[in-house]
Structures are given as C-alpha cells and as structure tokens.
Design an enzyme around this catalytic site. Sequence first.
Site, PDB file in Angstrom:
ATOM      1  N   GLU A 112       0.691  -1.382  -0.020  1.00 58.44           N
ATOM      2  CA  GLU A 112      -0.119   0.164  -0.112  1.00 58.44           C
ATOM      3  C   GLU A 112       0.912   1.321   0.099  1.00 58.44           C
ATOM      4  OE1 GLU A 112      -2.923   0.023   2.984  1.00 58.44           O
ATOM      5  OE2 GLU A 112      -4.109  -1.520   1.973  1.00 58.44           O
ATOM      6  N   GLU A 166      -6.247  -7.025  -1.396  1.00 61.76           N
ATOM      7  CA  GLU A 166      -6.548  -7.259   0.028  1.00 61.76           C
ATOM      8  C   GLU A 166      -7.909  -6.390   0.141  1.00 61.76           C
ATOM      9  OE1 GLU A 166      -3.408  -5.743   2.997  1.00 61.76           O
ATOM     10  OE2 GLU A 166      -5.049  -4.630   3.857  1.00 61.76           O
TER      11      GLU A 166
HETATM   12  C1  IDC Z   1      -3.534  -3.885  10.229  1.00 59.89           C
HETATM   13  C2  IDC Z   1      -3.839  -5.002  11.038  1.00 59.89           C
HETATM   14  C3  IDC Z   1      -3.349  -4.561  12.575  1.00 59.89           C
HETATM   15  C4  IDC Z   1      -2.130  -3.912  12.501  1.00 59.89           C
HETATM   16  C5  IDC Z   1      -2.054  -2.694  11.889  1.00 59.89           C
HETATM   17  C6  IDC Z   1      -0.653  -2.260  11.734  1.00 59.89           C
HETATM   18  O1  IDC Z   1      -4.868  -5.583  10.950  1.00 59.89           O
HETATM   19  O2  IDC Z   1      -3.448  -5.504  13.334  1.00 59.89           O
HETATM   20  O3  IDC Z   1      -1.633  -3.509  13.962  1.00 59.89           O
HETATM   21  O4  IDC Z   1      -2.196  -3.359  10.243  1.00 59.89           O
HETATM   22  O5  IDC Z   1       0.483  -3.103  10.893  1.00 59.89           O
HETATM   23  C7  IDC Z   1      -4.095  -2.361   5.656  1.00 59.89           C
HETATM   24  C8  IDC Z   1      -2.865  -2.831   5.765  1.00 59.89           C
HETATM   25  C9  IDC Z   1      -3.023  -3.933   6.562  1.00 59.89           C
HETATM   26  C10 IDC Z   1      -3.878  -3.432   7.914  1.00 59.89           C
HETATM   27  C11 IDC Z   1      -5.337  -3.299   7.329  1.00 59.89           C
HETATM   28  C12 IDC Z   1      -6.036  -3.005   8.606  1.00 59.89           C
HETATM   29  O6  IDC Z   1      -2.557  -3.296   4.395  1.00 59.89           O
HETATM   30  O7  IDC Z   1      -1.598  -3.979   7.063  1.00 59.89           O
HETATM   31  O8  IDC Z   1      -3.535  -4.370   8.868  1.00 59.89           O
HETATM   32  N1  IDC Z   1      -5.393  -2.376   6.383  1.00 59.89           N
HETATM   33  O9  IDC Z   1      -5.979  -1.735   9.099  1.00 59.89           O
HETATM   34  N2  IDC Z   1      -4.657  -1.308   4.732  1.00 59.89           N
HETATM   35  C13 IDC Z   1      -6.143  -1.078   4.808  1.00 59.89           C
HETATM   36  C14 IDC Z   1      -6.458  -1.721   6.026  1.00 59.89           C
END
Ligand code: IDC
Length: 459
Positions: A291, A383
């Site tokens: 991302e 994702e």
């Molecule tokens: C989130 C995880 C969470 C973690 C956070 C930081 O669910 O447990 O603490 O990342 O690393 C994304 C990202 C993905 C995120 C997810 C939800 O690719 O890493 O995971 N998210 O926030 N993009 C949009 C949402």
Amino acid sequence: MKRRAKLILATAFAVALASGTAFFALPAGAETATFTVSNSWSNGYQGQVTVTNDTSSAINTWKVELTLPAGTTVGQAWNTTMTVSGSTYTFTPAGWNATIAAGSATNFGFIASGSGRPTSCLVNGKSCTGTVSPSPSASVSSSPSPSTSQPSSGTPVEVNGNLRVCGTKLCNEHGGVVQLKGMSTHGLQWFPSCYTDASLDVLANDWNADLLRISMYVQEGGYETNPSGFTAQVNNLVDKATARGLYALVDFHILTPGDPNYNLDRAKTFFREVSARNAAKKNVIYEIANEPNGVSWAQIKNYAEQVIPVIRANDPDAVVIVGSRGWSSLGVSEGSSSSEIVSNPVNASNVMYAFHYYAASHKDNYRAEVERAAASIPLFVTEFGTVTYTGDGAVDVAGSNAWFDLLDRLKIGYANWTYSDASEGSAAFKPGTCNAGAFAGTGSLTESGALLRNRLRAS
Ligand code: IDC
C-alpha cells in the site's frame, strides 16, 4: 480433492507475445489512428488503436471505424464504447477520453477472434490511408501454445496452470478468464502459528480457496529485522501453498513509510531471492508493494520499473501486481483517480494493479472507480476487509455483498484480510484458534470468517 470447474470461463483466448505493427497513419495536420497488434495467438489477437490529435486545437470527440474480414470478430474492447454493424466496428470514447488536446493522443484496445487484420479504417469519417499491413504479425514469440484441453477437476493450479494477463483480465494457461479467490495471512511476524499444515489444509479443502496471500511486513518487526529469516518463512509458505495446489501471492507488505522507494534495495534483494528459488513453479504471483501512500504515482511506477526486471531476470513470465496510490485505492483516497495509471502505465507486460477496500469504509465512489478502471487496466483486489479500514469493527454485510457482486461481475480476483485469529473484526478466527489448532468447520469462525468461508465454498 473435488472442485475447480468454477474458475473457468469458456472464452478461448490465450496470449503469445508478438511485436507491434503500425498499420494506419495519416499525414500531420489531422486526427490519426494507429493500429498495433500487441499480442497474437493462433486464433486471435489483441489490437490497440492510438488516436492522435495532430491538429493545433483540441478535438471534443473521436470515432474510429474498422472493417474486419469474414471470419474475424471483436468480442471485447476497453477504453472505448464499441458498436457493431455487419463487419464494421465503430469505436467511440468510453466517456472520460473524448477530448484530446492538440498534439495529444488516447488509445483503446480490443480482443479479436480470428486472425484477419482490418481491411479498412476511418478516423472521424476520413480514411486512415497509409500503409496497411496485409498479413498477420510475423514475429510470434516462442511461448508455449495454449492447450485446448483443460482438466475439469483438480486443485486450482492443476486446473489453471500458468497464469498470464490477457487484456484487462487474468487468464489461465488454457486461455480462459480466471477469478482467483482466497485469503491473506496477517503479519507473519505476529501470527506464525496460524500458517501450519493443518490450517492450510483447511483453507484448501474446507474453504475451497484458490489463493493464499503471504503478507510479509517489511517494517513493524518484519523483513528489515531479519531478511534471511523472513525470506525462508515466505518460501516455506510458498511450498505449503504449492503442495495444496493453491496460488501463492507473495506480498511485500510495505505500509509505513508509504514510499516504496524507501525499501527499494530490500525489495530487490527479497524478490531476487524468492523469484530465483520459485521460478519453475506455476503458482507464484508477486505483489511488489502492498500500500503505497503519501507518494506520487510517478514514484510508484519508478519503483515498479526497477523491481520488475529483477523478477523477470529469474522468472520472465510471472504475473506481477503493482500497488496503487493512496493505500492501493487507485488514488481515490488521496484525491486522485486511476486515470494517472491509465495514461502512464507501468512499462512491463504481465502486470496488474492492486486495489484494496474495507467494506464499511469504502463505498459507492470506490466501486465506481473500480468499474471505470477495470475497463482499461487489469486489477486484482489483493486485500480487502469486511469491516472498517482499521481492520476492526463490525462486519458490513451489505457493503461486502455489493463488493462481491461487482468483483464477480468483472472477474476480479481477491484475497481477504485476514486468515488469522487476531483480536479484530477482520480476522476470520476467534482469538486462541491458532494455538489450539482448531481451524476446521465453523466452530472457531468470527462473523467475517463465516461470511468468507461461505463465499469461497459457494463459488
Ligand atoms: C492492520 C492489522 C493490525 C495492525 C496494523 C498495523 O489488521 O492488526 O496493527 O495493520 O500493521 C491495511 C493494511 C494492513 C492493515 C489493514 C487493517 O494493508 O496492514 O492491517 N489495512 O488496518 N490497509 C487498509 C487496512
């Protein structure tokens, strides 16, 4: 293992690379249309037409009319609105690309069934005179010919084999359009006990998934802290996916900082090693930047054009997925749009672009952008979540179903965040499931997990 007829559409096109051939051109001082064959195969080809405004003022619209010989038809076109009358195909703007500034150009593409090239061409009612190549493009590459027979049962990889990008879609090695559906791991550094032989047996055989996305964070305790250890962990999971006939999507999970160039050297090292080791496999797809955020499309494209050759050196025809601006929102979350990609695509073949959404946060305006972009560029939802973008909160069932309907209609593959037991709404399993090893059936599922398991089993 039963299953997998679901992945196949009967569409019989497959792609072998061929060099482009310019067919039509008008003298300077007019609108011109240039026809190029960008791919061709035994019974069809992919055509691209570039309409150039060579005048000194903007034009408000354009129209290209191609006549094809008997036996050749056009079934699919993008970046344009197509109408057919007898053997004449009329192409007008898709909506956003009607105006062409002085000296600028736009292009559209189509898939032809049959090998006949256009016998006449009009642009804005005037003849596209100039050279007309009489015969099909001569230089077809030595890519293996597509087989006409496709197994009707078996694992996803047994049924579909090698993947390649075909126009705006993903195709299997038999030429059918493929929509791969599966699950994403959580951060490997946090949830290693969720990715065992037992859990992946359940993903393949109980959930009927096609795909495992292997999310290797780079920061936050990920790859940068132990490159060889995380590379080995990813390779081990590629092997587990391979053993079960699943496609493996290798995700270089950059997030903060959002500029992928911050990790360029790490990405080159990681992808050099992983692609060298896995080059002979049919099932590995490379997602080179999860991302990107706070960074321009030009910088993302620059990163992609440095990392892709590293992969290509080992595995010349693997599918590579490039993250998009604004957390892979096609730019929308940063006030932009997919137009910046459409007008300036990554200079490489067999490339798709990532789109991510979280159903409770990303609504109709994001769906509209996906629909618009999908007419021009190949997309993969590497994702998505059923909850908010925080990864937590309640499942948005209506929003999730609206997204599934769109992705199914457009045949866009997807991977759900996450196949884990994290204490957050997006996780498929209740906390404690992974250490207990209780993956099978429905007893350990969260609401999101139940929704996804049903969805994957039903399709
Ligand atoms: C989130 C995880 C969470 C973690 C956070 C930081 O669910 O447990 O603490 O990342 O690393 C994304 C990202 C993905 C995120 C997810 C939800 O690719 O890493 O995971 N998210 O926030 N993009 C949009 C949402």
